[in-house]
Design an enzyme around this catalytic site. Structure first.
Site, PDB file in Angstrom:
ATOM      1  N   SER A 509       0.826  -1.206   0.000  1.00  0.00           N
ATOM      2  CA  SER A 509       0.000   0.000   0.000  1.00  0.00           C
ATOM      3  C   SER A 509       0.864   1.262   0.000  1.00  0.00           C
ATOM      4  O   SER A 509       1.738   1.416  -0.845  1.00  0.00           O
ATOM      5  CB  SER A 509      -0.948  -0.057   1.204  1.00  0.00           C
ATOM      6  OG  SER A 509      -1.936   0.921   1.091  1.00  0.00           O
ATOM      7  N   ASP A 595      -9.487  -2.595  -6.861  1.00  0.00           N
ATOM      8  CA  ASP A 595      -8.980  -1.868  -5.693  1.00  0.00           C
ATOM      9  C   ASP A 595      -9.498  -0.426  -5.720  1.00  0.00           C
ATOM     10  O   ASP A 595      -9.207   0.331  -6.645  1.00  0.00           O
ATOM     11  CB  ASP A 595      -7.446  -1.873  -5.723  1.00  0.00           C
ATOM     12  CG  ASP A 595      -6.830  -1.460  -4.395  1.00  0.00           C
ATOM     13  OD1 ASP A 595      -7.466  -0.677  -3.668  1.00  0.00           O
ATOM     14  OD2 ASP A 595      -5.712  -1.915  -4.089  1.00  0.00           O
ATOM     15  N   HIS A 641      -8.185  -4.501  -1.344  1.00  0.00           N
ATOM     16  CA  HIS A 641      -6.900  -3.886  -1.008  1.00  0.00           C
ATOM     17  C   HIS A 641      -6.196  -4.576   0.168  1.00  0.00           C
ATOM     18  O   HIS A 641      -6.669  -4.563   1.298  1.00  0.00           O
ATOM     19  CB  HIS A 641      -7.138  -2.410  -0.678  1.00  0.00           C
ATOM     20  CG  HIS A 641      -5.893  -1.635  -0.439  1.00  0.00           C
ATOM     21  ND1 HIS A 641      -5.088  -1.202  -1.463  1.00  0.00           N
ATOM     22  CD2 HIS A 641      -5.301  -1.234   0.700  1.00  0.00           C
ATOM     23  CE1 HIS A 641      -4.062  -0.552  -0.956  1.00  0.00           C
ATOM     24  NE2 HIS A 641      -4.172  -0.557   0.348  1.00  0.00           N
TER      25      HIS A 641
END
Length: 652
Positions: A509, A595, A641
């Site tokens: 991330s 995502d 995610h």
């Protein structure tokens, strides 16, 4: 001239069409590359999968899911079903209340359970792996439980009374509305609160003594709380203290006093304060306890006569117990091997014991109990878990560019000789004031057993050394996190932990920003990089206000649309913007087609540009046998995610 005019008319709608088509083509070409490459890894994948499953079976013992005790009843969830048992029943008699399969939610998992005070209703949230939004199902309990109501797109919910439920709706990753719904004869739903500022996210919490519901409106740096009196759930919420930029606060309640956990005042770390319910404004807040500088508050839990704080300080974990009766503070240093702790969910408010688990990336969770009466810590042997004895933990400090000392946690096999020849996996995050994830993972233990060294770099921008550590690494300080990472890897090599040609860097991330930046500035420090759902196109993403998170993320990255200085600063470190022809490490990226947090477009463009730069460098230098890095992207159609379920991490 005539021809040019006609063409311009036709092209009015083409930019959107072109970008969508371009993304489809990019995605298709990446999938073809992946399909061609992935069979190469079949044998090694098979070996790793078998090893991980063996470790998972060896170290994962079923401690059971969290139990929710209400009066003499216990509610618990197992394999998508919710059961009810009697607290004093030793014979294992249970009633099935709910099953995801029966309601057609077979691909969903149960995220949250709330039982109404009189146990007539049960609210459950169900979430599928492919979505960020949950569905709330309200069941009427009894001999034959029935579905009373289904509410889509719900984030949080709590019972105010036996038949009044408050909930927040979630749309496009935002939560800005709070509703109240009733289940009496005059059933109705009404909107009770709306947040107008797009940077703020709203959730609902119930105080441990069930006296108040709190409506919490939080941005990344500021918060505001409204109270709903559970004795009068139809009255309008009342404000505790109007939002002040940079001040975060959360509310608990005990004996007609509000207990306020806040960043208000100096030093700029968390403090516990109290104020009368009737006069809750800031000038009436009285200090009970303040954290020292560079101390991270990991968790906080309120009990009837005590509160518990889990702290991180100087790389070690502490348990602080504040007694509201004797006004004393007990501080207990937890075992040195521990890196993470997790409070057991749904602790009883009046209990005399606090249960929690300690773990590290290479130590499976161990259960501990703290007794308020005895004032001591007890290790709970629920089931004999094999003890990890062959792993050594070292804590180091690296001196960054501005002389700041940056902590590193290192794990390696105690039997390893010649550490400079061993492979090293470096982990980094450094954003949002969030700590690096150091909970137990089977793959970390496998790497240790196979001779790897694991290093966790606690760089600025993360939260390991408290709130100031985050502030020192966000917005116009982002480059400090990059300097910290460079200093950490350089020190590891200098001390004989591996060498650049055996070093890999891992990030997920927002950790992709620092990892990707280092890949551009110091590619010679690492041989490989592994990224999961990485944020690598900071500038373009922060310029697009139609994306769900852009406005609320401005407190972390800045606002390049209104501030040219900020725009140039982001440009100076953004991974995508700084790719150039040079010798890059090999890169493996996992991304998710749906995502909502990290747009796939940015990842696709990053991979294309990186591959082009690597090939350009190889053709320029033109030496025979020149090393060209593997740059691989695996785009997964399922999963959201950074999904962290066991099945997903096994596939990863």
């Amino acid at each position: 001239q005539e021809g040019i005019r006609i063409r311009s008319k036709r092209k009015q709608n083409t930019p959107i069409v072109t970008s969508e088509l371009l993304q489809k083509n990019l995605l298709k070409s990446e999938q073809e590359i992946w399909n061609g490459i992935s069979p190469t890894y079949k044998p090694v994948t098979k070996r790793i999968k078998e090893k991980l499953e063996e470790l998972h079976n060896k170290y994962t013992f079923n401690s059971g899911s969290p139990r929710i005790r209400v009066g003499g009843n216990v509610y618990f969830e197992e394999n998508g079903c919710i059961f009810l048992s009697k607290a004093d029943d030793d014979e294992g008699n249970v009633d099935l209340l709910f099953s995801t399969d029966d309601l057609g939610f077979s691909d969903a998992f149960i995220q949250r359970i709330r039982i109404s005070p009189d146990q007539r209703y049960m609210a459950i949230s169900l979430k599928s792996e492919n979505s960020e939004e949950a569905t709330c199902v309200i069941m009427k309990l009894g001999h034959f439980p029935v579905v009373e109501k289904v509410i889509p797109s719900v984030f949080s919910f709590e019972w105010a009374t036996n038949d009044v439920l408050y909930y927040t709706s979630q749309e496009n990753l935002k939560c800005q509305n709070v509703f109240m719904t009733t289940f009496t004869y005059q059933k109705h739903t009404k909107l009770v609160y709306t947040e107008q500022d797009a940077r703020f996210f709203v959730d609902i919490y119930c105080t441990k003594d069930r006296r108040f519901l709190t409506i919490n409106s939080n941005s990344k740096t500021t918060s505001e709380v409204w109270l709903v009196d559970c004795r009068h759930p139809f009255e309008l919420p009342t404000l505790v203290e109007a939002r002040t930029k940079g001040v975060i606060y959360h509310i608990e309640h005990r004996n007609d006093k509000l207990y306020i956990l806040t960043t208000y005042g100096e030093p700029a770390e968390y403090k516990l304060m109290k104020a009368p319910v009737a006069s809750s404004s800031k000038e009436n807040w009285q200090l009970i306890y303040a954290l020292e500088k560079k101390t991270k508050l990991v968790d906080f839990e309120m009990f009837s006569d005590d509160c518990v704080m889990f702290l991180k300080k100087g790389g070690h974990l502490y348990l602080n117990v504040i007694s509201f009766v004797s006004h004393s503070v007990q501080s207990i240093k937890l075992p040195t091997w521990a890196c993470e702790f997790e409070l057991e969910s749904h602790p009883e408010h009046t209990t005399s014991t606090c249960y929690f688990q300690l773990s590290s990336p290479v130590h499976p969770p161990k259960r501990f109990a703290y007794s308020f009466k005895e004032n001591n810590l007890i290790e709970q042997a629920v089931q004999e878990v094999p003890i990890i004895t062959n792993c050594h933990t070292t804590r180091l400090l690296a001196k960054s560019k501005d002389e700041t000392l940056v902590p590193i946690t290192v794990f390696h096999n105690t039997n390893s000789k010649e550490l400079h020849r061993k492979p090293l996996l470096v982990h980094v995050y450094g954003a949002y004031g969030i700590d690096l994830n150091m909970s137990f993972k089977e793959e970390k233990l496998m790497l240790i057993e196979e001779g790897w060294i694991l290093a966790y770099c606690h760089v600025r921008g993360g939260g390991e050394l408290g709130l100031s550590w985050h502030k020192d690494g966000c917005q116009h300080n982002k480059l400090k996190g990059l300097h910290d990472l460079r200093a950490c890897i350089t020190l590891l090599h200098k001390l004989g932990f591996s060498q650049p040609k055996h070093t890999a860097l891992a990030a997920a991330s927002a950790g992709g920003v620092l990892a990707g930046a280092l890949c551009n500035t110091d590619p010679e420090l690492i041989r490989a990089m592994v990224l999961q759902a990485p944020f690598v196109d900071v500038l373009n993403t922060m310029m697009k206000t139609h994306l769900p998170l852009t406005i609320e993320e401005q407190e972390e990255w800045g606002n390049p649309l209104e501030d040219e200085k900020c725009m140039n600063y982001i440009k100076s470190y953004c991974p995508y913007q700084n790719i150039k022809p040079q010798c890059y490490p090999s890169v493996f990226i996992t991304a998710y087609e749906n995502d909502q947090r990290v747009p796939l477009t940015g990842v696709l463009r990053y991979v294309q540009k990186l591959r082009k730069a690597a090939l350009c460098h190889a053709s320029r230098t033109g030496k025979k046998g020149n090393w060209i890095p593997n740059i691989i992207l695996d785009v997964q159609t399922n999963g959201s995610h950074c999904d962290s379920s066991w099945e997903h991490s096994l596939n990863e």
